[in-house]
Each structure stands twice: as structure tokens, then as C-alpha cells.
Design an enzyme around this catalytic site. Structure first.
Site, PDB file in Angstrom:
ATOM      1  N   GLY A   8     -35.519 -10.201 -29.618  1.00 55.95           N
ATOM      2  CA  GLY A   8     -34.743  -9.175 -30.333  1.00 55.95           C
ATOM      3  C   GLY A   8     -35.261  -7.627 -30.277  1.00 55.95           C
ATOM      4  O   GLY A   8     -35.380  -7.021 -31.139  1.00 55.95           O
ATOM      5  N   ARG A  86     -33.277  -9.623 -49.557  1.00 62.64           N
ATOM      6  CA  ARG A  86     -33.436 -10.208 -48.356  1.00 62.64           C
ATOM      7  C   ARG A  86     -32.935 -11.628 -48.176  1.00 62.64           C
ATOM      8  O   ARG A  86     -32.642 -11.967 -46.929  1.00 62.64           O
ATOM      9  CB  ARG A  86     -35.082 -10.118 -48.266  1.00 62.64           C
ATOM     10  N   ASP A 149     -46.308  -4.387 -46.019  1.00 61.45           N
ATOM     11  CA  ASP A 149     -46.669  -4.307 -47.515  1.00 61.45           C
ATOM     12  C   ASP A 149     -48.048  -3.734 -47.522  1.00 61.45           C
ATOM     13  O   ASP A 149     -48.357  -2.785 -48.470  1.00 61.45           O
ATOM     14  CB  ASP A 149     -46.662  -5.581 -48.099  1.00 61.45           C
ATOM     15  N   HIS A 182     -43.111 -11.842 -49.074  1.00 62.54           N
ATOM     16  CA  HIS A 182     -42.600 -10.704 -48.508  1.00 62.54           C
ATOM     17  C   HIS A 182     -41.145 -10.646 -49.125  1.00 62.54           C
ATOM     18  O   HIS A 182     -40.376 -10.444 -48.515  1.00 62.54           O
ATOM     19  CB  HIS A 182     -42.547 -10.145 -46.982  1.00 62.54           C
TER      20      HIS A 182
HETATM   21  N1  LIG Z   1     -41.248  -8.427 -42.153  1.00 62.55           N
HETATM   22  C1  LIG Z   1     -40.951  -7.274 -42.347  1.00 62.55           C
HETATM   23  O1  LIG Z   1     -41.856  -6.507 -43.171  1.00 62.55           O
HETATM   24  C2  LIG Z   1     -39.580  -6.596 -42.014  1.00 62.55           C
HETATM   25  C3  LIG Z   1     -39.523  -5.289 -41.833  1.00 62.55           C
HETATM   26  C4  LIG Z   1     -38.375  -4.477 -41.264  1.00 62.55           C
HETATM   27  C5  LIG Z   1     -37.405  -5.481 -40.682  1.00 62.55           C
HETATM   28  N2  LIG Z   1     -37.419  -6.707 -40.989  1.00 62.55           N
HETATM   29  C6  LIG Z   1     -36.312  -7.664 -40.723  1.00 62.55           C
HETATM   30  O2  LIG Z   1     -36.435  -7.691 -39.321  1.00 62.55           O
HETATM   31  C7  LIG Z   1     -34.981  -7.810 -38.565  1.00 62.55           C
HETATM   32  C8  LIG Z   1     -34.409  -6.969 -37.577  1.00 62.55           C
HETATM   33  O3  LIG Z   1     -34.538  -5.736 -38.219  1.00 62.55           O
HETATM   34  P1  LIG Z   1     -33.694  -4.332 -37.219  1.00 62.55           P
HETATM   35  O4  LIG Z   1     -33.714  -3.469 -38.219  1.00 62.55           O
HETATM   36  O5  LIG Z   1     -34.361  -4.415 -36.014  1.00 62.55           O
HETATM   37  O6  LIG Z   1     -32.183  -5.104 -36.957  1.00 62.55           O
HETATM   38  P2  LIG Z   1     -31.188  -4.580 -35.755  1.00 62.55           P
HETATM   39  O7  LIG Z   1     -29.768  -5.181 -36.097  1.00 62.55           O
HETATM   40  O8  LIG Z   1     -31.518  -3.386 -35.506  1.00 62.55           O
HETATM   41  O9  LIG Z   1     -31.859  -5.586 -34.741  1.00 62.55           O
HETATM   42  C9  LIG Z   1     -31.958  -6.825 -34.494  1.00 62.55           C
HETATM   43  C10 LIG Z   1     -31.769  -7.215 -33.149  1.00 62.55           C
HETATM   44  O10 LIG Z   1     -31.758  -8.714 -33.210  1.00 62.55           O
HETATM   45  C11 LIG Z   1     -30.891  -9.113 -31.795  1.00 62.55           C
HETATM   46  N3  LIG Z   1     -30.457 -10.494 -31.881  1.00 62.55           N
HETATM   47  C12 LIG Z   1     -29.606 -11.108 -33.170  1.00 62.55           C
HETATM   48  N4  LIG Z   1     -29.473 -12.360 -32.552  1.00 62.55           N
HETATM   49  C13 LIG Z   1     -30.254 -12.604 -31.614  1.00 62.55           C
HETATM   50  C14 LIG Z   1     -30.643 -13.840 -30.665  1.00 62.55           C
HETATM   51  N5  LIG Z   1     -29.916 -15.013 -31.168  1.00 62.55           N
HETATM   52  N6  LIG Z   1     -31.328 -13.643 -29.857  1.00 62.55           N
HETATM   53  C15 LIG Z   1     -31.834 -12.471 -29.582  1.00 62.55           C
HETATM   54  N7  LIG Z   1     -31.789 -11.180 -30.038  1.00 62.55           N
HETATM   55  C16 LIG Z   1     -31.043 -11.549 -31.164  1.00 62.55           C
HETATM   56  C17 LIG Z   1     -29.748  -7.998 -32.217  1.00 62.55           C
HETATM   57  O11 LIG Z   1     -28.930  -8.074 -30.905  1.00 62.55           O
HETATM   58  C18 LIG Z   1     -30.284  -6.749 -32.297  1.00 62.55           C
HETATM   59  O12 LIG Z   1     -30.718  -6.052 -31.233  1.00 62.55           O
HETATM   60  C19 LIG Z   1     -34.045  -7.938 -39.916  1.00 62.55           C
HETATM   61  O13 LIG Z   1     -33.909  -9.474 -40.602  1.00 62.55           O
HETATM   62  C20 LIG Z   1     -34.943  -7.104 -40.923  1.00 62.55           C
HETATM   63  O14 LIG Z   1     -34.746  -7.676 -42.142  1.00 62.55           O
HETATM   64  C21 LIG Z   1     -38.648  -7.249 -41.634  1.00 62.55           C
HETATM   65  O1  LIG Z   2     -36.458  -4.233 -46.807  1.00 57.22           O
HETATM   66  C1  LIG Z   2     -36.008  -4.752 -46.107  1.00 57.22           C
HETATM   67  O2  LIG Z   2     -35.139  -5.392 -45.956  1.00 57.22           O
HETATM   68  C2  LIG Z   2     -36.769  -4.808 -44.576  1.00 57.22           C
HETATM   69  C3  LIG Z   2     -38.204  -5.216 -44.793  1.00 57.22           C
HETATM   70  O3  LIG Z   2     -38.533  -6.168 -45.186  1.00 57.22           O
HETATM   71  C4  LIG Z   2     -39.204  -4.210 -45.702  1.00 57.22           C
HETATM   72  O4  LIG Z   2     -39.794  -4.536 -46.301  1.00 57.22           O
HETATM   73  O5  LIG Z   2     -38.841  -2.817 -45.447  1.00 57.22           O
END
Ligand SMILES: NC(=O)c1ccc[n+]([C@@H]2O[C@H](COP(=O)([O-])OP(=O)(O)OC[C@H]3O[C@@H](n4cnc5c(N)ncnc54)[C@H](O)[C@@H]3O)[C@@H](O)[C@H]2O)c1
Ligand SMILES: O=C(O)C[C@H](O)C(=O)O
Length: 340
Positions: A8, A86, A149, A182
Site C-alpha cells: 500500500g 473506523r 496515539d 486504536h
Molecule cells: N493505525 C493508524 O494509526 C492509522 C493512521 C492513519 C491511517 N490509518 C489507516 O491506513 C489506511 C491507509 O490510509 P491512507 O490515507 O494511506 O489511504 P489511501 O487511500 O491514501 O492509500 C491506501 C493505498 O492502499 C492501496 N491498496 C488498496 N488495496 C490494496 C491491495 N490489495 N494491495 C496493495 N495496495 C492496496 C491503494 O491503492 C492506496 O494506494 C487506512 O485504512 C487508514 O484508516 C491508520
Molecule cells: O482517524 C483515522 O481514521 C485514521 C487514524 O486511525 C488516526 O488515528 O488518525
């Protein structure tokens, strides 16, 4: 030789995370995988003259992307838009995480796996159960990244206590940690330096501080107004966590006092002790400060649970109730309701 694969890598989190990891002295190959735009992103990063070579892999090339990886980071999946929780991402992201973890189990079975995709509280159980089904699960190797967090808690406590405080803004993880999970109420900030919590209470901003940490993600989703959720702060948090794993793999000293991660308790040496201290023997996953050995979670630092205030205990009890539901939802996605 240390290979790190990002699944990703072209996304909002994936791109800045890849950039930061391109600077890591511990990586020799940075392998980027995505369904779109990965050639461009990897070519761009490959011009940066650091230690690692950067390779790009599209949809049909996942075996090459993963083969030989020591560390696999998964930020693939859809982000939130305003009004969404989420958990609303579960349906789409569960399929993505299941599929990418299956490939990881097949092509990089020894890799440490960091799950960023949301909802983390359910995606980690999906990853663990999928690897168990494949006979590839290695305890301590699969964790959910909750570092954002902690990054928020460190930032907000300084925001609330003001510029004239004597706090070392760059080293706040000795004063505070974040446990639980989270998402919203499952996020539980805990003061290691009790004085800071007391000061916030005296200034009557403790509750507001807790709310900001628990719902900091919503602040960003709202401000981005439909263009996604936190990406840059997440990239920094993901990088900080990945660097700790890499330092541990390279037997280098940690730079942090506490390293929080969302872990599978039955797979950890003192998992039972954690369940007893939390007061719920059925709780299988929780975020707590972890001790790493060779990049894997070897044990949990339970001292944080011994020194909770009454407010923190209350928050943890609320978190555990919600966590149990999130965890079951993830488990059921893989093993089916009938077998639970
Ligand atoms: N854990 C945390 O604290 C935290 C923080 C921020 C975002 N996130 C999560 O991270 C994820 C990504 O967020 P983002 O802003 O980068 O989203 P985004 O849409 O900008 O990017 C996601 C990427 O994943 C790719 N993708 C989708 N399916 C795929 C697959 N099967 N194989 C490979 N790549 C694939 C897409 O093409 C895209 O480039 C979201 O689920 C978001 O909620 C988690
Ligand atoms: O808030 C979200 O959906 C993305 C991430 O989990 C965050 O905490 O910013």
C-alpha cells in the site's frame, strides 16, 4: 541485508512512510507494492542517495515484493471520510488485509508484520487468525501500530501545559504512554509521570486532554473534509515504530522509554499476567508497552498496569469492553461464527 516491504506504498500514508524509511540506515532494500502508481513512487524514491535500493512492484509482482522481507508494513486500505467510524472501514479493509497477510505468510513467512490499516483492533486479529490457518503464525511477529496515539498524547500534553513548562518535548514517552486499542474509547492515555496528570487536573483540562487523544483522528478527518485521514503524522509514527523494530533486529539500542503496540496476548510470554492484571481472562489483544527481542515482541512491560489512577482504570475498563467486540468481529471474519 535487511529488506522492508510496504504493502500500500502509493497511498497517503504509504508515500511519506516510504520516504522516511528511505532515510533509514538499517534498510538495504525498500520494496514498494501497490495496485496503482507504484512505478512512479519507487522510481522517484530510488533517486535518493541513501543506503537502500528502492524497488517497485505492481499487482502481479507480489511474490518479488515480499520474497526475503524481514519486515512487512501494511497501510493498504481505505481511509475514513467525515461521519465515518473506523469500524465503517471493516468490510473493505478486512478483505485487503486478509489477502495481503496470506501473501506475506506464503512469500515472507519469517517477517515481522506491522498492521496500520484500520480498524486496527479488528485487522490484527484477522492477520493472526489468517496466519494460524496457514500454519505460519509466529507469536510476537504480528502487531498493530498504535504509535500515532502516543505521538498525539506527547504533543497534546505540551499543548495543554504551555510553553513555559519544563517539559522536554522531544522525550515525552518517559512521561506518558497510551494503552488499550486504536479507536475512540479504546484509546487510553496513561501518565507514567503522575505529576503531569495531576497538573492537567488542577488546570481542569484533564478530560479535554483525554478526549483529544481519543478522538484526534476525527480532528484530522474533519479538517481534510473528505480527502482522507491522517497521513503525514501517521507516516512519522509508523517510521518511529518501524525504526524500533529495525534497531532491535540490528541489536542497536532503543531510543524510546516505552514502545506501545497492539499485540496478541496468548502469543506473548507474560500474556496471562496481562489478562489477570487487566481483570479479563478472555481479552486476547491489547495495546501496551512492549519489549522487543530481535524485532519481535518478547514480553509486555506490565508495570504500567500496576500504577493506574482511578480515572485511568475506569477508562481501561470501558476500553476493554469495546475491544472484545472489535476483536471478535475480526476473528469471526476468518474462522466463522460457528467455531467461536
Ligand atoms: N493505525 C493508524 O494509526 C492509522 C493512521 C492513519 C491511517 N490509518 C489507516 O491506513 C489506511 C491507509 O490510509 P491512507 O490515507 O494511506 O489511504 P489511501 O487511500 O491514501 O492509500 C491506501 C493505498 O492502499 C492501496 N491498496 C488498496 N488495496 C490494496 C491491495 N490489495 N494491495 C496493495 N495496495 C492496496 C491503494 O491503492 C492506496 O494506494 C487506512 O485504512 C487508514 O484508516 C491508520
Ligand atoms: O482517524 C483515522 O481514521 C485514521 C487514524 O486511525 C488516526 O488515528 O488518525
Amino acid at each position: 541485508m535487511t529488506k522492508v516491504t510496504i504493502l500500500g506504498a502509493s497511498g497517503g500514508v504509504g508515500q511519506p512512510l516510504s520516504l522516511l524509511l528511505k532515510l533509514s540506515p538499517y534498510i538495504t532494500e525498500l520494496s514498494l507494492y501497490d495496485l496503482r502508481n507504484v512505478e512512479g513512487v519507487s522510481k522517484d524514491l530510488s533517486h535518493i542517495n541513501t543506503n537502500s535500493k528502492c524497488t517497485g512492484h505492481g499487482e502481479i509482482d507480489i511474490e518479488k515484493a515480499l520474497k526475503g522481507a524481514n519486515l512487512v508494513i501494511i497501510p493498504a486500505g481505505v481511509p475514513r471520510r467525515p461521519g465515518m467510524s473506523r469500524d465503517d472501514l471493516f468490510k473493505i479493509n478486512a478483505k485487503i488485509v486478509k489477502s495481503l497477510v496470506s501473501y506475506t505468510g506464503k512469500f515472507a513467512p519469517g517477517a515481522r508484520i506491522l498492521i496500520i490499516s484500520n480498524p486496527v483492533n479488528s485487522m490484527v486479529p484477522i492477520a493472526v487468525e489468517q496466519l494460524k490457518l496457514m500454519g505460519k503464525f509466529q507469536p510476537g511477529n504480528v502487531v498493530g501500530v498504535t504509535m500515532l496515539d502516543l505521538v498525539r498524547a506527547e504533543t497534546f500534553v505540551v499543548d495543554f501545559l504551555g510553553e513555559d513548562s519544563t517539559l522536554d518535548k522531544t522525550k515525552m514517552d518517559k512521561d506518558i504512554t497510551v494503552i488499550g486499542g486504536h479507536s475512540g474509547n479504546t484509546i487510553v492515555p496513561v501518565f507514567l509521570n503522575k505529576k503531569l496528570g495531576e497538573t492537567l487536573k488542577m488546570k481542569k483540562c484533564y478530560d479535554e486532554f483525554i478526549h483529544r487523544v481519543q478522538f484526534g483522528g476525527d480532528e484530522v478527518v474533519k479538517a481534510k473534509d473528505g480527502a482522507g485521514s491522517a497521513t503525514l503524522s501517521m507516516a512519522l509514527a509508523g517510521y518511529k515504530f518501524a525504526e524500533e523494530i529495525l534497531r532491535s533486529l540490528h541489536k542497536a539500542k532503543s531510543t524510546m522509554t516505552t514502545i506501545p503496540a497492539f499485540v496478541y496476548l496468548p502469543g506473548i510470554s507474560n500474556g496471562k499476567e496481562v489478562q489477570e492484571k487487566v481483570g479479563n481472562k478472555n481479552l486476547e489483544y491489547i495495546a501496551l508497552p512492549v519489549n522487543l527481542v530481535y524485532g519481535s515482541v518478547a514480553s509486555i512491560d506490565t508495570t504500567v498496569l500496576d500504577n493506574l489512577t482511578s480515572e485511568e482504570t475506569k477508562l481501561l475498563n470501558i476500553a476493554v469492553k469495546e475491544l472484545i467486540g472489535n476483536i471478535d468481529k475480526g476473528k469471526k471474519f476468518i474462522i466463522g461464527a460457528s467455531k467461536l
